[in-house]
Design an enzyme around this catalytic site. Structure first.
Site, PDB file in Angstrom:
ATOM      1  N   ASP A  28       0.823  -1.218   0.000  1.00  0.00           N
ATOM      2  CA  ASP A  28       0.000   0.000   0.000  1.00  0.00           C
ATOM      3  C   ASP A  28       0.850   1.258   0.000  1.00  0.00           C
ATOM      4  O   ASP A  28       0.362   2.340  -0.307  1.00  0.00           O
ATOM      5  CB  ASP A  28      -0.938   0.024   1.201  1.00  0.00           C
ATOM      6  N   GLU A  75       7.275  -7.015  -2.637  1.00  0.00           N
ATOM      7  CA  GLU A  75       5.847  -7.327  -2.456  1.00  0.00           C
ATOM      8  C   GLU A  75       5.498  -8.497  -3.366  1.00  0.00           C
ATOM      9  O   GLU A  75       5.779  -8.449  -4.569  1.00  0.00           O
ATOM     10  CB  GLU A  75       5.011  -6.092  -2.787  1.00  0.00           C
ATOM     11  N   ASP A 117       9.057 -13.335  -3.644  1.00  0.00           N
ATOM     12  CA  ASP A 117       8.977 -13.876  -2.296  1.00  0.00           C
ATOM     13  C   ASP A 117      10.005 -13.186  -1.399  1.00  0.00           C
ATOM     14  O   ASP A 117      11.185 -13.129  -1.733  1.00  0.00           O
ATOM     15  CB  ASP A 117       9.241 -15.388  -2.353  1.00  0.00           C
ATOM     16  N   ASP A 144       6.105  -5.581   6.697  1.00  0.00           N
ATOM     17  CA  ASP A 144       4.756  -5.024   6.784  1.00  0.00           C
ATOM     18  C   ASP A 144       3.796  -6.071   6.227  1.00  0.00           C
ATOM     19  O   ASP A 144       3.336  -5.976   5.093  1.00  0.00           O
ATOM     20  CB  ASP A 144       4.703  -3.721   5.987  1.00  0.00           C
TER      21      ASP A 144
END
Length: 281
Positions: free
Chosen positions: A88, A108, A139, A157
């Protein structure tokens, strides 16, 4: 007719939380997970993955500031930062507020998270367009293994330990991250709530002391996460989190949650929660 979104991750334990939805904006299935964007009455725009709340307009700052600034302010000169997950962009936004940073690597696994965040959460996601940010869609454990000794700070995160994020709560992943740190590096990982997930926290601190000589657990308050708090591990080869005194002159301007006082207080746990976290002899 009223529409309510109910997060059911804790339903089998008799817990759930609901929000009044004023509009369903978009729903899609990526190769990894189901993504939904809602407009809610109380928290503004909401982003969920597999039915679990990730980001809302109202409270995202309390999570993103605390996962980023506690380790960033504890490191004397963070230049190279790896963010695993965090598609995000909110964590990257906070990292980039530190002028010492020369590169931020985003790893990500699901590019759809990044794409939909650009579309609906530009206040977070636009930070990922900064020229200092390098994108990898891979990964996180593999990326850490392939980049030994590269990073001053690693931030995980992640979502909860189910589905594609489950591996991020296992010992091999923590060893991979340790190998990617510079000697004075720091890691912070999302580590669940001491109200609801004592078993998860206990399992983390069964192997963490085998890997890192310095470690701790801190938390932030955030109303849209289970129990209203979320915790983080703090891991390092050289920096004791409990002895850090943040320099007020280094605190980025305009923060909504983090402060040097909050930094110190975040490591102070209620008595029952202390049982989940091992402390050095």
């Amino acid at each position: 007719m009223e529409i309510w979104y109910t997060e059911k991750l804790e339903l089998e334990k008799g817990r759930a939380v609901s929000y009044r939805v004023t509009k369903t904006i978009e729903s899609l299935q990526s190769p990894f997970q189901k993504i939904d964007i809602f407009e809610t009455q109380s928290f503004g725009r909401m982003f969920t993955l597999d039915g679990v709340t990730m980001v809302t307009n109202k409270d995202e700052h309390s999570y993103h500031e605390m996962i980023a600034h506690i380790p960033m302010m504890s490191h004397p000169n963070p230049e190279s930062v790896l963010v695993i997950g965090g598609g995000d962009g909110g964590t990257i936004r906070e990292v980039l507020k530190h002028p010492s940073v020369k590169e931020v690597v985003l790893c990500e696994i699901d590019k759809a998270v990044v794409d939909i965040s650009y579309k609906y959460f530009p206040e977070c996601a636009d930070a990922m367009k900064d020229p200092k940010v390098i994108h990898h869609y891979d990964d996180g454990a593999k990326f850490a293994r392939d980049n030994k000794g590269r990073f001053d700070v690693i931030l995980v995160d992640s979502s909860d330990p189910v589905g594609p994020a489950e591996v991020l709560f296992k010992e091999p992943f923590f060893r991979d991250m340790a190998s990617a740190l510079k000697p004075t590096g720091i890691i912070a990982t999302q580590a669940e709530s001491f109200w609801y997930h004592g078993d998860v926290i206990t399992s983390l601190f069964e192997f963490i002391p085998k890997i890192f000589p310095e470690y701790g657990y801190y938390y932030t308050t955030i109303p849209t996460y289970p129990s209203g708090i979320i915790g983080f591990t703090f891991l390092s080869n050289a920096i004791d989190p409990y002895s850090v005194t943040p320099d007020p002159k280094r605190v980025p301007k305009g923060l909504k949650y983090y402060s040097p006082e909050i930094h110190k207080a975040a490591f102070v746990l209620p008595e029952f929660a202390k049982a989940y976290i091992k402390r050095k002899g």
